[in-house]
Write an enzyme that holds these catalytic residues in place. Structure first.
Site, PDB file in Angstrom:
ATOM      1  N   ASP A 130      -7.909  13.532 -48.327  1.00  0.00           N
ATOM      2  CA  ASP A 130      -7.239  12.935 -47.172  1.00  0.00           C
ATOM      3  C   ASP A 130      -8.149  12.736 -45.978  1.00  0.00           C
ATOM      4  O   ASP A 130      -7.771  13.027 -44.841  1.00  0.00           O
ATOM      5  CB  ASP A 130      -5.990  13.747 -46.795  1.00  0.00           C
ATOM      6  CG  ASP A 130      -4.871  13.534 -47.801  1.00  0.00           C
ATOM      7  OD1 ASP A 130      -4.336  12.427 -47.870  1.00  0.00           O
ATOM      8  OD2 ASP A 130      -4.543  14.498 -48.544  1.00  0.00           O
ATOM      9  N   TRP A 144       7.914  13.174 -51.926  1.00  0.00           N
ATOM     10  CA  TRP A 144       6.792  13.792 -52.647  1.00  0.00           C
ATOM     11  C   TRP A 144       7.024  15.288 -52.760  1.00  0.00           C
ATOM     12  O   TRP A 144       7.306  15.953 -51.767  1.00  0.00           O
ATOM     13  CB  TRP A 144       5.453  13.540 -51.941  1.00  0.00           C
ATOM     14  CG  TRP A 144       4.373  14.379 -52.543  1.00  0.00           C
ATOM     15  CD1 TRP A 144       3.807  14.233 -53.772  1.00  0.00           C
ATOM     16  CD2 TRP A 144       3.764  15.559 -51.971  1.00  0.00           C
ATOM     17  NE1 TRP A 144       2.881  15.216 -54.001  1.00  0.00           N
ATOM     18  CE2 TRP A 144       2.835  16.051 -52.923  1.00  0.00           C
ATOM     19  CE3 TRP A 144       3.914  16.231 -50.754  1.00  0.00           C
ATOM     20  CZ2 TRP A 144       2.062  17.184 -52.687  1.00  0.00           C
ATOM     21  CZ3 TRP A 144       3.140  17.371 -50.530  1.00  0.00           C
ATOM     22  CH2 TRP A 144       2.225  17.829 -51.489  1.00  0.00           C
ATOM     23  N   ASP A 165      -8.348  14.832 -53.603  1.00  0.00           N
ATOM     24  CA  ASP A 165      -7.380  14.258 -52.671  1.00  0.00           C
ATOM     25  C   ASP A 165      -7.600  14.846 -51.279  1.00  0.00           C
ATOM     26  O   ASP A 165      -6.750  15.534 -50.732  1.00  0.00           O
ATOM     27  CB  ASP A 165      -5.962  14.570 -53.195  1.00  0.00           C
ATOM     28  CG  ASP A 165      -4.866  14.018 -52.298  1.00  0.00           C
ATOM     29  OD1 ASP A 165      -5.074  12.939 -51.724  1.00  0.00           O
ATOM     30  OD2 ASP A 165      -3.808  14.663 -52.187  1.00  0.00           O
ATOM     31  N   ASP A 219      -0.480   6.556 -53.686  1.00  0.00           N
ATOM     32  CA  ASP A 219      -1.381   7.152 -52.696  1.00  0.00           C
ATOM     33  C   ASP A 219      -2.797   7.046 -53.254  1.00  0.00           C
ATOM     34  O   ASP A 219      -3.060   7.440 -54.400  1.00  0.00           O
ATOM     35  CB  ASP A 219      -0.973   8.627 -52.459  1.00  0.00           C
ATOM     36  CG  ASP A 219      -1.840   9.326 -51.411  1.00  0.00           C
ATOM     37  OD1 ASP A 219      -3.082   9.263 -51.512  1.00  0.00           O
ATOM     38  OD2 ASP A 219      -1.281   9.969 -50.497  1.00  0.00           O
ATOM     39  N   LYS A 251       1.288  12.391 -58.225  1.00  0.00           N
ATOM     40  CA  LYS A 251       0.019  13.021 -57.878  1.00  0.00           C
ATOM     41  C   LYS A 251      -0.620  13.586 -59.140  1.00  0.00           C
ATOM     42  O   LYS A 251       0.097  13.961 -60.071  1.00  0.00           O
ATOM     43  CB  LYS A 251       0.288  14.137 -56.869  1.00  0.00           C
ATOM     44  CG  LYS A 251      -0.941  14.739 -56.275  1.00  0.00           C
ATOM     45  CD  LYS A 251      -0.625  15.491 -55.001  1.00  0.00           C
ATOM     46  CE  LYS A 251      -1.891  16.127 -54.475  1.00  0.00           C
ATOM     47  NZ  LYS A 251      -1.721  16.723 -53.170  1.00  0.00           N
ATOM     48  N   HIS A 283       0.304   4.665 -49.780  1.00  0.00           N
ATOM     49  CA  HIS A 283      -0.252   5.664 -48.879  1.00  0.00           C
ATOM     50  C   HIS A 283      -1.752   5.418 -48.833  1.00  0.00           C
ATOM     51  O   HIS A 283      -2.459   5.724 -49.789  1.00  0.00           O
ATOM     52  CB  HIS A 283       0.034   7.089 -49.382  1.00  0.00           C
ATOM     53  CG  HIS A 283       1.304   7.637 -48.828  1.00  0.00           C
ATOM     54  ND1 HIS A 283       1.656   8.964 -48.937  1.00  0.00           N
ATOM     55  CD2 HIS A 283       2.301   7.044 -48.121  1.00  0.00           C
ATOM     56  CE1 HIS A 283       2.831   9.143 -48.334  1.00  0.00           C
ATOM     57  NE2 HIS A 283       3.244   8.005 -47.848  1.00  0.00           N
ATOM     58  N   HIS A 307      -4.418  10.042 -55.132  1.00  0.00           N
ATOM     59  CA  HIS A 307      -3.634  10.785 -56.116  1.00  0.00           C
ATOM     60  C   HIS A 307      -3.953  10.488 -57.569  1.00  0.00           C
ATOM     61  O   HIS A 307      -3.134  10.714 -58.456  1.00  0.00           O
ATOM     62  CB  HIS A 307      -2.145  10.566 -55.846  1.00  0.00           C
ATOM     63  CG  HIS A 307      -1.685  11.330 -54.649  1.00  0.00           C
ATOM     64  ND1 HIS A 307      -0.377  11.601 -54.380  1.00  0.00           N
ATOM     65  CD2 HIS A 307      -2.393  11.905 -53.642  1.00  0.00           C
ATOM     66  CE1 HIS A 307      -0.275  12.286 -53.261  1.00  0.00           C
ATOM     67  NE2 HIS A 307      -1.494  12.478 -52.796  1.00  0.00           N
ATOM     68  N   ASP A 333      -1.884   7.869 -44.673  1.00  0.00           N
ATOM     69  CA  ASP A 333      -1.665   9.285 -45.003  1.00  0.00           C
ATOM     70  C   ASP A 333      -3.009   9.990 -45.077  1.00  0.00           C
ATOM     71  O   ASP A 333      -3.665   9.958 -46.112  1.00  0.00           O
ATOM     72  CB  ASP A 333      -0.898   9.408 -46.325  1.00  0.00           C
ATOM     73  CG  ASP A 333      -0.633  10.862 -46.701  1.00  0.00           C
ATOM     74  OD1 ASP A 333      -0.706  11.729 -45.807  1.00  0.00           O
ATOM     75  OD2 ASP A 333      -0.354  11.129 -47.890  1.00  0.00           O
ATOM     76  N   GLU A 338       6.524   9.427 -54.934  1.00  0.00           N
ATOM     77  CA  GLU A 338       5.065   9.563 -54.919  1.00  0.00           C
ATOM     78  C   GLU A 338       4.582  10.530 -55.996  1.00  0.00           C
ATOM     79  O   GLU A 338       5.015  11.681 -56.052  1.00  0.00           O
ATOM     80  CB  GLU A 338       4.605  10.056 -53.541  1.00  0.00           C
ATOM     81  CG  GLU A 338       3.085  10.121 -53.381  1.00  0.00           C
ATOM     82  CD  GLU A 338       2.648  10.569 -51.993  1.00  0.00           C
ATOM     83  OE1 GLU A 338       3.438  11.252 -51.304  1.00  0.00           O
ATOM     84  OE2 GLU A 338       1.511  10.253 -51.602  1.00  0.00           O
TER      85      GLU A 338
HETATM   86  C1  RNT Z   1       0.349  14.869 -50.580  1.00  0.00           C
HETATM   87  C2  RNT Z   1       0.981  13.542 -50.390  1.00  0.00           C
HETATM   88  C3  RNT Z   1       1.979  13.448 -49.269  1.00  0.00           C
HETATM   89  C4  RNT Z   1       1.551  14.197 -48.023  1.00  0.00           C
HETATM   90  C5  RNT Z   1       2.468  14.030 -46.834  1.00  0.00           C
HETATM   91  C6  RNT Z   1       2.122  14.955 -45.727  1.00  0.00           C
HETATM   92  O1  RNT Z   1      -0.674  14.855 -51.470  1.00  0.00           O
HETATM   93  O2  RNT Z   1       0.001  12.561 -50.248  1.00  0.00           O
HETATM   94  O3  RNT Z   1       2.257  12.103 -49.013  1.00  0.00           O
HETATM   95  O4  RNT Z   1       0.250  13.863 -47.651  1.00  0.00           O
HETATM   96  O5  RNT Z   1       3.767  14.184 -47.253  1.00  0.00           O
HETATM   97 ZN    ZN Z   2       0.616  10.595 -49.727  1.00  0.00          ZN
END
Ligand code: RNT
Ligand code: ZN
Length: 419
Positions: free
Chosen positions: A297, A183, A295, A260, A226, A287, A263, A327, A224
């Site tokens: 998290d 990523w 995003d 993810d 985003k 993810h 994303h 993640d 990945e």
């Molecule tokens: C970031 C991505 C990625 C990170 C990690 C820490 O938006 O989701 O996967 O969260 O690499």
């Molecule tokens: Zn991620």
């Protein structure tokens, strides 16, 4: 505590009415690996001996005390969290969690810098996954793999190459395939005039990484995408279309899509994408996270989308082909609790999805009985699933209900707050 065994026996009878073999589903759930991300334990900071915090458009918010500050602390915390998470686990390491006496730059890391992780994993009998760290570095300020500055681009290509070699090292040490997630945060605060050149650079960089390491074994590579990052709101080089296009055009057995859950645009869901991706791919890397308005998290919840993703994997028959990784990073709560809650919820959603008469529902749908389909889809939302979950946690010695919470509180008092 209530009689867990009694609850399980009753639930077993309930599910038997629909032809569901509870023990078999527990077994499938238990052996499906979930890759637990190491970076919840220290707010994605890592152990490079360099200045500077987290960059790349991602953020940890909060200042809860007790984060891990050394590799030994982090591994101890991971072990503590793992003792409350049922089912097969892997540990997912980021390149910035390297260990060396002095500073080793990203284009210089070698398997030696990850030997302690490998020794530990071998001792625990677990697999390791890996991630290049294309952020939190002075050379990542503008762009990394998509950079038009050749020195910068080459620096990051070298990083990617080394990460794939470290992935192979993990595979050779643990005997388990190492899933690498690529990523890069490359993007722009404003909409650029030229949106093609950075994409072509990124494509070239990935090509160079994979070409230089084409003999590497035992590694899978997720790409990945985003939609945006903080400070890069208008443009992302590795957008969904770019990454999907890249993966599909390679038609490779190891280059796969990473989806993810945070994303995409807020009304877009990963659960709705899986069927389409699986029409073209053999594997997917997930993810599992929880976006709140962006995003963000947040810690994975036992929410509709997490359940829908697992239902989709079960219905598609792709649980085995999907690399499931977590993640998220929350610095506002006890970090061990964050792992335990998020990973237990991921596993719980998997078991929930398995405890449905999927084959029967498919037959009902195929027969054109749309009313029956809806009735079935609704019925299992309130099934006595938690009785099976409690039994599973008990059987695997991972703690029933909230029993883990007091133990994590003691660990906070005895260990985390003394750091
Ligand atoms: C970031 C991505 C990625 C990170 C990690 C820490 O938006 O989701 O996967 O969260 O690499
Ligand atoms: Zn991620």
């Amino acid at each position: 505590m209530y009689d867990v065994k009694k609850g399980y026996e009753l639930a077993k009878e309930y599910y038997a009415q629909y032809g569901i073999d509870v023990d078999k589903m527990i077994e499938i759930c238990d052996k499906t690996p979930i890759s637990m991300h190491c970076w919840q334990g220290d707010d994605v900071l890592g152990f490079e001996k360099k200045e500077g915090g987290l960059t790349g458009g991602i953020q940890t918010t909060g200042n809860y005390p007790g984060k891990a500050t050394t590799p030994a602390e982090l591994r101890a915390d991971i072990e503590k969290a793992m003792s409350y998470i049922p089912g097969e686990l892997k540990v997912n390491v980021h390149a910035n969690y390297c260990e060396a006496d002095g500073f080793v730059d990203r284009n210089e890391i070698t398997p030696e810098n990850f030997k302690n992780w490998a020794d530990w994993a071998v001792e625990k009998g677990i697999g390791l996954d890996f991630n290049p760290t294309y952020f939190s570095h002075p050379k990542s300020e503008k762009a990394t793999l998509s950079s038009s500055d050749e020195d910068i681009r080459k620096f990051w290509v070298e990083h990617g190459i080394r990460c794939r070699q470290i992935g192979e090292y993990f595979y050779k040490r643990t005997g388990k395939v190492c899933v690498i997630n690529h990523w890069t945060p490359d993007g722009d605060k404003e909409f650029p005039i030229d949106t093609l050149t950075p994409r072509l650079q990124l494509k070239k960089s990935y090509d160079e990484i994979f070409e230089a390491t084409k003999d590497v074994e035992g590694v899978m590579d997720g790409i990945e995408s985003k939609v945006f990052g903080i400070g890069a709101e208008s443009f992302t080089a590795g957008s969904h279309e770019f990454c999907m296009g890249y993966v599909m055009s390679k038609n490779s057995d190891h280059i796969i899509m990473t989806l993810d859950t945070g994303h995409y645009h807020p009304t877009e869901v990963v659960s709705a994408k899986l069927g389409a991706v699986y029409a073209f791919s053999k594997n997917v890397l997930l993810h599992v996270s929880r976006p709140i308005r962006w995003d963000s998290d947040h810690v994975v919840a036992f929410d509709d989308e997490t359940k829908s993703i697992m239902e989709e994997l079960v219905r598609l028959g792709k649980l085995e082909d999907t690399y499931i990784a977590t993640d998220f990073f929350d610095a506002s709560i006890n970090r061990i609790a964050a792992w335990v809650i998020g990973l237990r919820n991921t596993r719980k959603a998997m078991l929930y999805a398995l405890l449905q008469p999927t084959e029967e529902m498919k037959k009902i749908e195929a027969s054109g009985d749309v009313s029956g389909r809806l009735a079935y889809m609704q019925e299992f939302k309130a099934a006595p699933f938690s009785l099976v979950w409690d039994y599973y946690c008990d059987k695997t010695n991972k703690g029933v209900g909230l029993s883990w919470l007091d133990e994590v509180r003691s660990y906070e008092k005895d260990v985390l707050l003394k750091r």
